[in-house]
Design a protein around this motif. Structure first.
Motif, PDB file in Angstrom:
ATOM      1  N   ASP A   1       1.201  -0.569   0.027  1.00  0.00           N
ATOM      2  CA  ASP A   1      -0.212  -0.202   0.011  1.00  0.00           C
ATOM      3  C   ASP A   1       1.097   1.435   0.193  1.00  0.00           C
ATOM      4  OD1 ASP A   1       0.874  -0.323   2.473  1.00  0.00           O
ATOM      5  OD2 ASP A   1      -1.440   0.443   3.721  1.00  0.00           O
TER       6      ASP A   1
ATOM      7  N   GLY B   1      -5.727  -7.856  -2.856  1.00  0.00           N
ATOM      8  CA  GLY B   1      -4.933  -6.472  -2.842  1.00  0.00           C
ATOM      9  C   GLY B   1      -5.026  -6.279  -1.373  1.00  0.00           C
ATOM     10  N   GLY B   2      -4.223  -5.036  -0.795  1.00  0.00           N
ATOM     11  CA  GLY B   2      -3.415  -4.226  -1.635  1.00  0.00           C
ATOM     12  C   GLY B   2      -4.199  -3.152  -2.631  1.00  0.00           C
ATOM     13  N   GLU B   3      -2.980  -2.116  -2.506  1.00  0.00           N
ATOM     14  CA  GLU B   3      -3.547  -1.537  -3.247  1.00  0.00           C
ATOM     15  C   GLU B   3      -3.939  -1.524  -4.934  1.00  0.00           C
ATOM     16  OE1 GLU B   3       0.950   0.754  -2.875  1.00  0.00           O
ATOM     17  OE2 GLU B   3      -0.584   1.255  -4.774  1.00  0.00           O
ATOM     18  N   HIS B   4      -4.507  -0.690  -5.700  1.00  0.00           N
ATOM     19  CA  HIS B   4      -4.572  -1.039  -7.381  1.00  0.00           C
ATOM     20  C   HIS B   4      -3.925  -1.429  -8.148  1.00  0.00           C
ATOM     21  CE1 HIS B   4      -8.167  -1.456 -10.074  1.00  0.00           C
ATOM     22  NE2 HIS B   4      -7.369  -2.168 -10.169  1.00  0.00           N
TER      23      HIS B   4
ATOM     24  N   VAL C   1      -0.821  -2.695  -7.899  1.00  0.00           N
ATOM     25  CA  VAL C   1      -0.647  -4.479  -8.624  1.00  0.00           C
ATOM     26  C   VAL C   1      -1.307  -4.986  -8.636  1.00  0.00           C
ATOM     27  CG1 VAL C   1      -0.532  -4.669  -5.197  1.00  0.00           C
ATOM     28  CG2 VAL C   1      -2.195  -5.542  -6.117  1.00  0.00           C
ATOM     29  N   SER C   2      -2.203  -4.701  -9.477  1.00  0.00           N
ATOM     30  CA  SER C   2      -3.224  -5.255 -10.993  1.00  0.00           C
ATOM     31  C   SER C   2      -1.880  -5.568 -11.913  1.00  0.00           C
ATOM     32  CB  SER C   2      -4.518  -5.140 -10.967  1.00  0.00           C
ATOM     33  OG  SER C   2      -4.232  -5.333  -9.622  1.00  0.00           O
TER      34      SER C   2
ATOM     35  N   HIS D   1      -0.911   3.866  -7.274  1.00  0.00           N
ATOM     36  CA  HIS D   1      -1.996   3.872  -7.202  1.00  0.00           C
ATOM     37  C   HIS D   1      -3.210   3.858  -8.418  1.00  0.00           C
ATOM     38  CE1 HIS D   1      -5.165   6.446  -4.669  1.00  0.00           C
ATOM     39  NE2 HIS D   1      -3.734   6.936  -4.842  1.00  0.00           N
TER      40      HIS D   1
ATOM     41  N   ASP E   1     -11.728  -3.200  -7.638  1.00  0.00           N
ATOM     42  CA  ASP E   1     -11.426  -2.510  -6.650  1.00  0.00           C
ATOM     43  C   ASP E   1     -13.036  -2.224  -6.260  1.00  0.00           C
ATOM     44  OD1 ASP E   1     -11.071  -0.244  -5.347  1.00  0.00           O
ATOM     45  OD2 ASP E   1      -9.554   0.410  -6.963  1.00  0.00           O
TER      46      ASP E   1
ATOM     47  N   ASP F   1      -8.173 -10.176  -9.895  1.00  0.00           N
ATOM     48  CA  ASP F   1      -7.687  -9.897  -8.397  1.00  0.00           C
ATOM     49  C   ASP F   1      -9.356  -9.153  -7.431  1.00  0.00           C
ATOM     50  OD1 ASP F   1      -7.910  -7.045  -9.263  1.00  0.00           O
ATOM     51  OD2 ASP F   1      -6.431  -8.081 -10.231  1.00  0.00           O
TER      52      ASP F   1
ATOM     53  N   VAL G   1      -9.073  -5.854  -5.251  1.00  0.00           N
ATOM     54  CA  VAL G   1      -7.905  -5.071  -4.398  1.00  0.00           C
ATOM     55  C   VAL G   1      -8.352  -3.938  -3.576  1.00  0.00           C
ATOM     56  CG1 VAL G   1      -6.623  -5.162  -6.150  1.00  0.00           C
ATOM     57  CG2 VAL G   1      -7.638  -3.405  -6.384  1.00  0.00           C
ATOM     58  N   GLU G   2      -7.283  -3.590  -2.679  1.00  0.00           N
ATOM     59  CA  GLU G   2      -8.296  -2.113  -1.611  1.00  0.00           C
ATOM     60  C   GLU G   2      -8.492  -2.184  -0.739  1.00  0.00           C
ATOM     61  OE1 GLU G   2      -6.302   0.501  -1.734  1.00  0.00           O
ATOM     62  OE2 GLU G   2      -6.109   0.684  -4.412  1.00  0.00           O
TER      63      GLU G   2
END
Lengths: 293, 293, 293, 293, 293, 293
Positions: free
Chosen positions: C32, C109-112, C114-115, C151, C216, C259, C261-262
Motif C-alpha cells: 500500500d 490486494g493491496g492497493e490497485h 498490484v494489478s 495506485h 477495486d 483480483d 483489491v483495496e
C-alpha cells in the motif's frame, strides 16, 4: 472567520484566496448546543474541509471542474459555545455581508437550527423566496421541551416567515403527528420518504423563482450517513441524493444559496459521511452557483 | 424481568407501567452463548431500549402513535450465562405466562436460538400457527458441530414441530446445501434473496391464520445492520424491511407474536443498527399488535 | 508465500493443501506504499482470509460448493516495504509461475497498482486478452504528482500495453477530466456510475475471449465498503456487485484470472468490508475458475 | 428526574427505591452545551449507571458493601438543551430540595459548569464550606470568549462566592497564565500536577469543616480516562485517584456533597472511563456519605 | 487443533513445526460462553497469534531469543459453542496429552474458566502443585447466579482440589466480601492491589515446588488492557507485570505450565491488549519453559 | 509547504505568519511507506496541528507562554507517495534551507526514517553534534528484509555518520540481539527501559554541545500512545516524558533541532496520542528553542 485577513485554518479544496473575486462563499457554522440527542456536528465543517483533499476536482456527473468556479472559504464563524441566540445573530450578520457583496452563501453545519438565520437573511434579499428542504425530519416544531431555539424548529420558523406554501420538504420520514398536520393545514408541501420523483414534479412549478436549498445529511439512510446526530432507518441512498442535486442543477430554478448540515464526524469511524458531504458540496458548487443569476 | 414488581432497568419508550392493562409485552432474551462466530447480542435488548428515546412516537408510515397501543416492557429475562437448555426453558416459561394473560409477546434477542422456545409456546396456544421468517440464513441445521442447541438450528426445530409446510422464509442468502435441500424435499417455502415481492404473494394464502413473525436483523444488508454477529453481503435495505412490516400490517393474517433478534451493538460504532431496530419495533407495535384478534 | 513448503499463516477457508493438484491459486499482495490518501490495504489479504471462516461453503446463487473446486492459498507474497518497483517485479514473477503451471491466478490486494504486474503477466500468456475493470476511479493517470508507479495509474498502463480498446471499465464515478478524455479519444470503454446493465451489453461482444477481471472494492458505495482507502459516494450495492459476478459466470467469456483489491480493514470497525470481500472471492471461485478453459 | 413518582430509566446498581429513606441522592446533570472543545458528556450519567451492573458491591479498599448505605438514584435532571442559564437554575433548585431533606448530594456530569449551581446550593446550607477540587484544568476563567457561563469558569465563580482561600485545587496541569496568577494573588491553594501528597498535607487543616468535593475525570491521565472532552497528558493514575478518595474517607473532614463530571462516553471505545467512574462513585458512596455528620 | 496433522490457521511467531521435538505447546481455548458481562475472549488466542508477527524475537529483559526454545503451536482447541461442560472436558483431555508427552502447556484464553481443567490436569501430574494467580478478581465464587461452571469460579475450584493454602493470588482488587472471607478462613494467600512486592516475598517460600501460573490480563489496569471483558480501575502497569514474569523466571520455583486469559480484542481499537499479550507470551516462553525441570 | 507564499492548510496553534521573523520552523514529513507493520503516520502532522487548538498557550511546567517564542508552521513537505529516496532528498533539502536561515527545525513525522535526512542536514551545520534518541526500538538495523531505507534503520545511519559514541538512546525495550551487540561493541550509549534517570546522568556530559533530539512517540507505553504503528508494552508514562523534556530544557546542552515522529491517528479513537503530541510540541517550543544559542 475571515474576509480579507490572514487565516490559519484548513479550507475546502481549490477554494479561491480572495473574497472579493469569488462568486460563492463557503462558511462553517460550528454549533450543536440545542440538539436533543447526540452532539458533535460542531466538528462537521472542519472535517468536511479536511477530507476534501481526497476529492477529484472534476465531476463526471456535470462534466465541470472546480477550477471553473471561484469560491472563497471563509472558515468557521466563531460562535459563543452554549449561547444559541447570539450564535444565530452572528450567523445572520455574516450572511448579510455575503449577500450584500452579491455572493452565493454555501453554509456547512452544525445543527439544523443554523439554517434559520441564513434563510432569514436570504429572504430579506429575495422576497419571493422558496425553500427546498431535504431531511429525515419535519423540523416543524414550535419549540422543543419549551425551547423555541431548537434544532427541531428551523423549518417551522422559516415557514411562518415566508409562508408555508413556499416551503417544500422532501424525504421526510420522522416527526410528530402535529407537525404533519400543521403542514397539511397550512398548505406546506411534504414529500414523505422519497426525494427524486417528487422533486421532478415540484421543480417546474418553481421555474424562475429564487430558491434556497437546505440539506440535512440525515435525509440519507444511516447506511450512507452514519456520522450524524439522529440516525433514522429508511432513508435514501447517496446515489439518489446526488441525482437530486443534479436535477436541481438542470432545472429552471434560481438557486440563491444552500447549506448542508448535521455532519457529526465522531459517530463515523470510516469517515464516509464527511467524504460524502465533501462530494455533495463539490456538486453543489459545480451545479448551483452559476444558477443564482 | 418483572410482572408487577418494581423494576430498575431502562424500558422501551412510552411503554405502559402496568402488565395487566397492556395488550403487548416487550421482553429481552439476552443470550448469545451458542453463537459460532461473533458474540455480543446479549446487549442487544438493552441498547435497543436505550436508543428508543431518540424515536418519535408517531409513524408517518402507518399514521398511528405509540400512545394508541398499551405495551408493557418486562425488561430482560435473567438467563444463566452459558447454560443453553435452562435459558430456553426460562424463556418458554415466561412466554407461557404472557400468552396465558392473552397478551402479544414481542421479544428482543439475543441470538436466534431464543426464538425456538417462544415459537414452541405460541404453537401450544395456536395449533394452526404459521411462521414468517426473515433472515440471511436458513437456520435449518439439525445441529452445529454436534450441538443441537445452536443459533443455526431454530427454524429446523420449529419446522419439525409444526410442519415444514407452515414455515415461510424470506431473504435467505446463506446456508448449507443440505439445508436448502431439506427445505425443498419437505415442502418448506424459501424465498431466496428477496423479501417484499415474495411476501406479497404469500400473505394472501395465510389470510385469517395466526402467524408468528421472527426477524433476524441480518436479513438487512451489512450496510444497514453492521451491528450483528454474522454480516453477509447482498441483503435488503431498511426501506425494504420497513415496507415488509407494513405489508404484513395491511394484510389479513393474524399476527400473534413476533421477535427481532441478533442485534450486537459492539460491532456498530454509529449505533445505527440499534436505532434501526428500535424503529422496527415501533412499527411492529403500531402495525401488528391489534392484528392478533 | 509458498509453493510446496510448510506455511504458518492463515488461509482462505477450504483451500487445498497442495499447489500442484489445484486449479486456482489465491495469493495476497500486501502493498500500500504508493497510495495518495489512506494506507492500510496491506492488511486486506490477511483479514479476508481470517473472516472467511464465517462463510458457508455453499453458494445459493450458483448452487455450487467450495468442495467442487480445488484452490491453493499461497499466502502473501513477501514484498519489500516502501520499494514499489521491486514489489511489482516480485508479483509479476510469482504470477508467471502460477500461469506456467496453468493455474488460475486469484489475487488479493493491496492497493490497485498490484494489478499492473499481474495483468502484464497474464497478457504474456493470452495475447488476445481483454480487461474487465470495476472501480470507482478511472486509474488512468500517466503518473501521480510525478510518480509513474502509483495506485492511480494501473489501468493506463495496461491499456497502453494491450490497447485501450481491449479495456472495459464499469462503475466509474471519479477521475480527472483528462482521464475521461484520454479514454474517449483512445476508444476505451467506460461505463459511468453503473455496472450491471452495461456489463450485460458488453459481455456478448467478448464471447470466447480470455478476460482478466480486476475489481477495486471501492466500486461499491461506501455504505457497503467503508473499509477502503478512498471512499466515494454514489456507488453500487453489494447485491449489484454479486449480480455482476454471476453475470460474468453465466456469460461466454473465458475468465483467465482475477483480483480483488483495496480492502483496508482498519477503517471498518464492523468488518463488513472484509466479510463482503471473502464472499465475493467465494463467488469468483465458484463462478469463474472453471471458465478459463 | 423523580422524587417519589414512578421512573423508567436505568439506575446505579443497588440504589434504594425510596427517596425519603435514603441518606444520599445520586442525580445526573446531562449538560454539555457550553464546552469549547468536544461535547458528549451529556451521556456520561446514563452510561455510568449502565455499566455499574458490572461492579462488585463490595470494596476491598474500604471493607464495606453498598448494602450498608442507602442511596436513591433520582435519574437525570431534565435540562433544556442549549439554554445554560435555565439549566443551572434547574440544577440549583433540585439540589436545594435534596439538601432541604438533609441528604448527601452526589452528582454526575455533564460538563464542569454544572458544579457551580450545586456548590452554590451547598454553600447556602454550609457557610463555612471548603471546596476540594481535582482537575487537569484551573477552571478559573472569568468568562470564555465573552461567555461567563462556560465550562472553564465554575471554580472562579465558587471561589469568588466563598472566598478563594476556601478552595483547594489538586492535580492542575493546564490553564492560562492569568488564572494561575489570580489564584496566587488571592490566596487560593493550587497543587500543580500532584494530588495524593498535597492532599495529605491539606486535609488536617480542614479537620471538622464541611467540604464539597468536585472531581473532573480529566484529572486522570488520558491513558486512564480517554472518554472525556479535553484529554491532557501528564495526569495521575486511577490508582492514585482511588487512594485520594480513600485518604479523604479516612480524614477528619466532613464531606457534605460531591460530584464527578466530564465523562464523555463516545470517545472511549473500551468504556474504561465509564467503568472507572462507576467504581469511583462506589468508593465515594462507601467512603464519604456517612462523613457528612 | 493439531498434533501432527496439517494445519491451516495462523501460529505464534517462530513456533516450531513439530510437536514431538518441542518443549512447550501453545494452544488456544476460544471459550467465552459463561461470562457474565462482555463476551469476546473467544477471539483472543487468534488475535494474539496474528499480532505476534510484530514482535522482535529477542528479549532485552532476559537476553534470550525465541530461537533458543522449541515450542509448538497447536492452534485452537475446537470447542462446542455454548456447552461449558463438554468444552472443559475437551480442554482437560488435550492438556493430559500435552503433559503425557512431557511438554510445557502454555494456554491462551478465552474466559478464565478454561484454566480450571488445565490446572486439574497439571495437578494430576504434580501432586505438590502450587498456583500463582494474577488477576483483578478473586474468582472464588462457588457458583454464579446458580451456575457452578462460571468464569467467576475457577480459583475456588482449584483451591478446593489442591488445598487453599497452595493457591497464591496477586493484584486482586475486586470480589464479593464472602470470597475474601472464605480465602482468609481457609488460609489462602491474597495480595490485594499489588503484585511485584508480595510476589518477591512469596517466591522463596515456593522454592523447588512445581508451580502453575495463571494470568488474567485484567490484572493490568484498563489503561494497559482495555481489550478485556471486565475492566476495573486501579490495576498494575504492563511494566510491573513484565517485572513479575521476570521475577518468577529468576526465582527457584519450577514453572510447569501457564496461561494468559481474557483478552477480548473487540473492545480495544488500538490492539494494544493483544500486542501486550503477545509480548507477555514471549517473555513466558523465554523465562519459564526451561524452568519446569 | 511554504516559505512566504499563501498557504491553505491548518497550522499549529499560535504559529507566526512570517518565516523570516521566526526563530523556529515547524514542518510535517507525512511519509509512512517503509514501515513494516501498521502504516498511517502520514496523517500524524496534520492531526497534531488540528488538535493543537485545544491546547492552552501557557505551560505551568515552564511558566512560559507560546507568545514568547516566534515559530512558523511551514505545513507538510509534499512527498512522493511510495518513493522513499526522493522523499528523503526533499526533506534534507528543506531542512538545509531552514538551517541556512538559522532557524530551529522542529519536525513532525511520519515514520522514523524521516529523521535520518534531518539529522544529516543538522550534522552538516554542527559537526560536533550529539543525538538524544527516545524510542521503544533501537532502530539500529543495517537494512530491513533487504531494504536499507527502512523505518528500522535511521539511528544506525546517523550513528555511522557521526560516530556511535555521539548517539544516546533512552527507553529502548525492543530490538534484535545484533542491534544491542552492535551498539555495545561500538560504544554507543543505550539506556534500556528507562528515560529520566539515565538522562539526568548523561546531560551533564553533553554540556555546551549541540544536540538534536529525536522522539519516537512509542517510547511511551501503549496506554499513553495507542495511536502509533508499533505498540510495545512496558514503556514510560507521559508524565515521565514531559519530565525528560523539562530536564533537557534545564540542562546545559544546546538543543539545535528536534522531531517527534510515528503518531498514527487512525489507531487511537480517543485522539489522546495526537493531543499528547501537541502538548509535547508546546513544551519543546517553550523549553528548547531558545537553547540553540
Amino acid at each position: 472567520m475571515r474576509f480579507d485577513e490572514a487565516y490559519s485554518g484548513n479550507v475546502f479544496i481549490k477554494s479561491h484566496p480572495n473574497f472579493e473575486e469569488s462568486e460563492a462563499v463557503i462558511y462553517g457554522m460550528p454549533m450543536d448546543w440545542t440538539v436533543s440527542y447526540r452532539p458533535g456536528s460542531r466538528f462537521g465543517p472542519a472535517r468536511i474541509r479536511e477530507v476534501s483533499i481526497g476529492l477529484e476536482e472534476y465531476s463526471p456527473y456535470l462534466d465541470r471542474e472546480l477550477g471553473e468556479v471561484k469560491y472563497f472559504d471563509a472558515g468557521d464563524i466563531p460562535l459563543p459555545f452554549g449561547n444559541a441566540q447570539r450564535s444565530l445573530d452572528l450567523i445572520e450578520e455574516f450572511v448579510d455581508r455575503v449577500l450584500a457583496a452579491d455572493k452565493f452563501p454555501l453554509g456547512l453545519g452544525g445543527e439544523h437550527l443554523v439554517s434559520w438565520p441564513v434563510m432569514k437573511a436570504v429572504y430579506k434579499k429575495y422576497p419571493d423566496l422558496a425553500i427546498i428542504h431535504m431531511d429525515a425530519h419535519t423540523d416543524l416544531r414550535e419549540h422543543y421541551e419549551g425551547e423555541p431555539l431548537s434544532h427541531a424548529t428551523p423549518i417551522r420558523k422559516i415557514a411562518e416567515l415566508i409562508g408555508p406554501q413556499n416551503v417544500y420538504s422532501f424525504g421526510i420520514r420522522s416527526g410528530m403527528k402535529e407537525e404533519f398536520e400543521w403542514a397539511k393545514e397550512n398548505g406546506m408541501y411534504i414529500a414523505k420518504f422519497e426525494v427524486l420523483e417528487p422533486l421532478k414534479e415540484v421543480l417546474p412549478t418553481l421555474a424562475g423563482r429564487p430558491v434556497y436549498v437546505t440539506i440535512d445529511i440525515d435525509v440519507l439512510d444511516p447506511a450512507h450517513a452514519p456520522g450524524t446526530g439522529t440516525v433514522d432507518a429508511g432513508g435514501i441512498t447517496s446515489k439518489e441524493l446526488l441525482a437530486a442535486i443534479h436535477e436541481i442543477a438542470r432545472s429552471d430554478v434560481r438557486v440563491v444559496g444552500a447549506d448542508l448540515v448535521e455532519v457529526a464526524p465522531i459517530y463515523d469511524h470510516s469517515e464516509q459521511t464527511a467524504n460524502t458531504a465533501s462530494k455533495l458540496i463539490r456538486e453543489m458548487i459545480l451545479g448551483w452557483v452559476q444558477k443564482r443569476k
